[in-house]
Design a protein around this motif. Structure first.
Motif, PDB file in Angstrom:
ATOM      1  N   ASP A 165       2.495 -11.793   6.442  1.00  0.00           N
ATOM      2  CA  ASP A 165       3.579 -12.760   6.383  1.00  0.00           C
ATOM      3  C   ASP A 165       4.548 -12.997   7.494  1.00  0.00           C
ATOM      4  O   ASP A 165       4.204 -14.535   8.199  1.00  0.00           O
ATOM      5  N   LYS A 183       0.630  -0.266   2.445  1.00  0.00           N
ATOM      6  CA  LYS A 183       0.197  -1.621   3.079  1.00  0.00           C
ATOM      7  C   LYS A 183       1.139  -2.602   2.586  1.00  0.00           C
ATOM      8  O   LYS A 183       0.953  -3.850   2.269  1.00  0.00           O
ATOM      9  N   HIS A 226      10.372 -10.608  -0.587  1.00  0.00           N
ATOM     10  CA  HIS A 226       8.811  -9.210  -0.935  1.00  0.00           C
ATOM     11  C   HIS A 226       9.951  -8.612  -1.716  1.00  0.00           C
ATOM     12  O   HIS A 226      10.543  -7.017  -1.614  1.00  0.00           O
ATOM     13  N   LYS A 245       1.605  -5.430   4.621  1.00  0.00           N
ATOM     14  CA  LYS A 245       1.760  -7.012   4.222  1.00  0.00           C
ATOM     15  C   LYS A 245       2.546  -7.696   4.503  1.00  0.00           C
ATOM     16  O   LYS A 245       2.716  -9.325   5.086  1.00  0.00           O
TER      17      LYS A 245
END
Length: 354
Positions: free
Chosen positions: A284, A276, A265, A280
């Motif tokens: 994941d 946010k 990431h 995420k």
């Protein structure tokens, strides 16, 4: 993308003209450059992106903190405050920036301060300190440091020396001649004499500029509280990597030596993580079917994850922090240390090293 940057070359010429004029004004004394009656060590680099300034600053802190009233002074990039500020138990990366917050966490007994105007910052530190380390201050010509340590990423030495925006340099490559010590960072652990010679030839140091070579030293993993959690997980573990740094490739290469399944990431340097972003990552991570999985981030990124809004969500995940340090190639650390001690002891009037 790199070919598109060549279209920006005319703007690099204009930028370079402005930078060269600015440096000439400082060199000619038309712009004031303040000297101080205490040792001031500046750590910096010529290009944008990570050349290893934080590990070098931390190395200098460890070298000097037991014998001196030491302070570090940074600009505090990315902070939401202004002016001079000293770190205390209540400050976070939001107040002082991620790198100063990292210094304060690791060296709570060392003064860590931030100020956009380094002259003002040093002036406020003067009464209580006898050595100041300036982090990322090579282009801050308003201060004339007594000793400048200039860093170069080994993996970028062969690249064209182009100025922003077509290239990565903040000032012309000739600016290296203001430095007292040159350090090539992020070298391979086994750096041959031929590779060292080739790198030195690219730098073309002056007679008074010693050249040192360092490699990244990855340290044992920690949790978000700074407590040791152990070595890198085994090859059967899926590793999620969360970064907001200038160059994550060395980190990824190191992790991939231990783990084949790495999910990155990736965010820009000094990125202010949001709910946010963390949501995420959590989604994941939770959707991953691997029986063994973990999240690894850097020390600098960890500081930006410790905001009151983010930290509860981060603590709900198995986030580990991978610290880094540096090691000198050829066991030249002793020579480097002696140069630093020599300056701090003898060069309080800011003479250059002979």
């Amino acid at each position: 993308m790199k070919y598109l940057r060549w279209l920006l070359f005319p703007f690099s010429l204009l930028y370079g003209l402005v930078v060269m004029m600015r440096n000439w004004f400082y060199d000619a004394g038309l712009f004031a450059s303040r000297k101080f009656d205490l040792p001031v060590i500046a750590v910096g680099n010529l290009d944008v992106g990570g050349a290893g300034k934080s590990p070098m600053t931390e190395y200098l802190i460890r070298l000097l903190k037991n014998d001196h009233k030491l302070a570090t002074l940074s600009r505090g990039y990315g902070r939401k405050t202004k002016g001079f500020l000293k770190a205390d138990d209540t400050t976070t990366a939001t107040h002082i920036g991620d790198e100063p917050a990292q210094f304060h966490q690791k060296f709570p007994d060392t003064t860590v301060a931030v100020c956009e105007k380094r002259v003002d910052g040093i002036t406020q530190l003067l009464p209580q300190h006898d050595v100041v380390i300036l982090d990322d201050a090579y282009q801050h010509r308003a201060v004339s440091p007594g000793l400048s340590v200039l860093l170069f990423d080994y993996n970028r030495l062969h690249e064209p020396h182009l100025l922003l925006p077509a290239g990565n340099l903040r000032e012309p490559f000739s600016g290296r001649y203001r430095a007292d010590i040159l350090v090539v960072t992020k070298c391979p652990q086994e750096l041959s004499a031929q590779q060292q010679q080739r790198a030195t030839e690219q730098l073309k140091p002056l007679t008074y500029q010693p050249v040192f070579f360092t490699a990244i030293q990855y340290l044992p993993l920690q949790n978000m509280a700074g407590e040791l959690v152990g070595p890198m997980p085994g090859a059967d573990t899926t590793v999620f990597v969360l970064t907001g740094i200038a160059n994550a490739q060395p980190l990824l290469q190191y992790i991939k030596q231990h783990n084949s399944n790495v999910i990155h990431h990736n965010y820009p340097d000094h990125h202010q993580f949001s709910l946010k972003n963390i949501a995420k990552l959590a989604t994941d991570f939770n959707n991953c079917k691997a029986s063994k999985k973990v999240i690894i981030t850097t020390e600098k990124d960890a500081q930006r994850l410790k905001t009151p809004v983010l930290l509860p969500h981060v603590n709900a995940l198995p986030v580990w922090v991978l610290p880094i340090g540096l090691s000198f190639v050829n066991n030249d650390g002793q020579q480097f240390n002696e140069l630093i001690h020599q300056y701090v002891k003898q060069y309080t009037t800011h003479s250059r090293l002979d």
